[in-house]
Design a protein around this motif. Structure first.
Motif, PDB file in Angstrom:
ATOM      1  N   ILE A 102       0.857  -1.189   0.000  1.00 19.28           N
ATOM      2  CA  ILE A 102       0.000   0.000   0.000  1.00 19.28           C
ATOM      3  C   ILE A 102       0.890   1.235   0.000  1.00 19.28           C
ATOM      4  CG2 ILE A 102      -1.764   1.296   1.252  1.00 19.28           C
ATOM      5  CD1 ILE A 102      -2.664  -1.339   2.522  1.00 19.28           C
ATOM      6  N   ALA A 103       0.717   2.080  -1.022  1.00 19.73           N
ATOM      7  CA  ALA A 103       1.504   3.311  -1.112  1.00 19.73           C
ATOM      8  C   ALA A 103       0.571   4.469  -1.435  1.00 19.73           C
ATOM      9  CB  ALA A 103       2.579   3.194  -2.176  1.00 19.73           C
ATOM     10  N   LEU A 104       1.022   5.672  -1.082  1.00 25.81           N
ATOM     11  CA  LEU A 104       0.241   6.872  -1.371  1.00 25.81           C
ATOM     12  C   LEU A 104       1.083   7.834  -2.202  1.00 25.81           C
ATOM     13  CD1 LEU A 104      -2.277   8.612  -1.077  1.00 25.81           C
ATOM     14  CD2 LEU A 104      -1.370   9.450   1.104  1.00 25.81           C
ATOM     15  N   LEU A 105       0.530   8.215  -3.338  1.00 26.30           N
ATOM     16  CA  LEU A 105       1.168   9.143  -4.267  1.00 26.30           C
ATOM     17  C   LEU A 105       0.506  10.508  -4.127  1.00 26.30           C
ATOM     18  CD1 LEU A 105       3.228   8.997  -6.745  1.00 26.30           C
ATOM     19  CD2 LEU A 105       1.188   8.794  -8.173  1.00 26.30           C
ATOM     20  N   HIS A 106       1.325  11.549  -3.879  1.00 24.39           N
ATOM     21  CA  HIS A 106       0.799  12.905  -3.763  1.00 24.39           C
ATOM     22  C   HIS A 106       1.464  13.790  -4.799  1.00 24.39           C
ATOM     23  CE1 HIS A 106       0.719  17.011  -1.648  1.00 24.39           C
ATOM     24  NE2 HIS A 106      -0.507  16.774  -2.106  1.00 24.39           N
TER      25      HIS A 106
END
Length: 256
Positions: A102-106
């Motif tokens: 699980i990763a978050l791209l901003h």
């Protein structure tokens, strides 16, 4: 240890997926093939649904790019990158080398990464500026700079065979101190913890390594594609090292 709302959400989603994964690990699961002939199970699908429910329940305006359920709101400021079971073949064959990624791209930058390998017994996570952790212990790369002192792990190197890079890779392997092929999440966890110094891998996609790149970099490592380019949504290969010096040497040996 500071935990942002995004990291806390990623950890909660990983735990929700783990409940599903453990249930199917115990009871067994049927396997079907996707269009590309890769396997998928009901555990993959339900684990991603559990992750989606947690994340979009808290941040309905965020984008979501999942291995099994596809992409929504691709133009959103925040986009979550999800592989519910990275290593489905291992899951099917009942070996512990699979994980939830699980990763978050901003705005094009990866800012949070969670890698949960429940049957292996490791939960790793990181967020930008806060360091990297494995099972709540802060970890750091080994910092080895000399290739002769380095331990390398290789993964999915099939596409390198028969290319000019194959000969260069052979020279690198012949120069290191120790060679292994741990694969999947495992060699990235080990790199972040200083147990390995170099990882070379091909035949992957961004969902496999987005979270792991945040973890390795927050542990002090360098993480790029094999040609030295930054990780992005089109990533298919990785060159990761426990020091910038070691990374530069290997990159130079690999050439193009």
């Amino acid at each position: 240890m500071s935990t942002s709302q995004y990291l806390e959400t990623a950890l909660a989603a990983a735990r929700a997926a783990e409940v599903v994964i453990r249930r199917y690990w115990e009871q067994g699961v049927n396997v079907t093939l996707k269009a590309d002939a890769s396997p998928v199970t009901q555990a993959d699908v339900e684990a991603e649904q559990a992750i989606r429910k947690v994340i979009l329940g808290r941040f309905p305006e965020h984008g979501f790019y999942g291995e099994e359920t596809g992409t929504t709101r691709a133009d959103a400021e925040f986009i979550w990158l999800i592989d519910p079971i990275d290593g489905t073949k291992s899951f099917i064959r009942r070996t512990p080398f699979f994980s939830t990624q699980i990763a978050l791209l901003h705005r094009g930058k990866l800012i949070v990464g969670v890698s949960n390998a429940p049957m292996y017994g490791e939960l790793a996570w990181a967020e930008r500026g806060q360091g990297a952790y494995v099972n709540e212990r802060r970890v750091q790369v080994g910092g080895i700079e000399a290739l002769a002192d380095a331990a390398i792990s290789l993964g999915n190197i099939k596409t390198l065979a028969g290319t000019p890079g194959w000969a260069a890779l052979g020279e690198i392997v012949g120069s290191v101190n120790r060679t292994r092929g741990y694969g999947d999440f495992c060699h990235y966890h080990m790199l972040a913890a200083g147990q390995l110094d170099l990882v070379i891998e091909s035949d992957l996609n961004i969902l496999d390594v987005a979270a792991l790149s945040v973890i390795v970099e927050e542990a002090g490592g360098t993480f790029t594609q094999l040609d030295g380019a930054p990780i992005d949504l089109a990533t298919t290969s990785v060159l990761a090292a426990g020091s910038a010096v070691l990374h530069a040497e290997v990159l130079g040996r690999l050439g193009s």
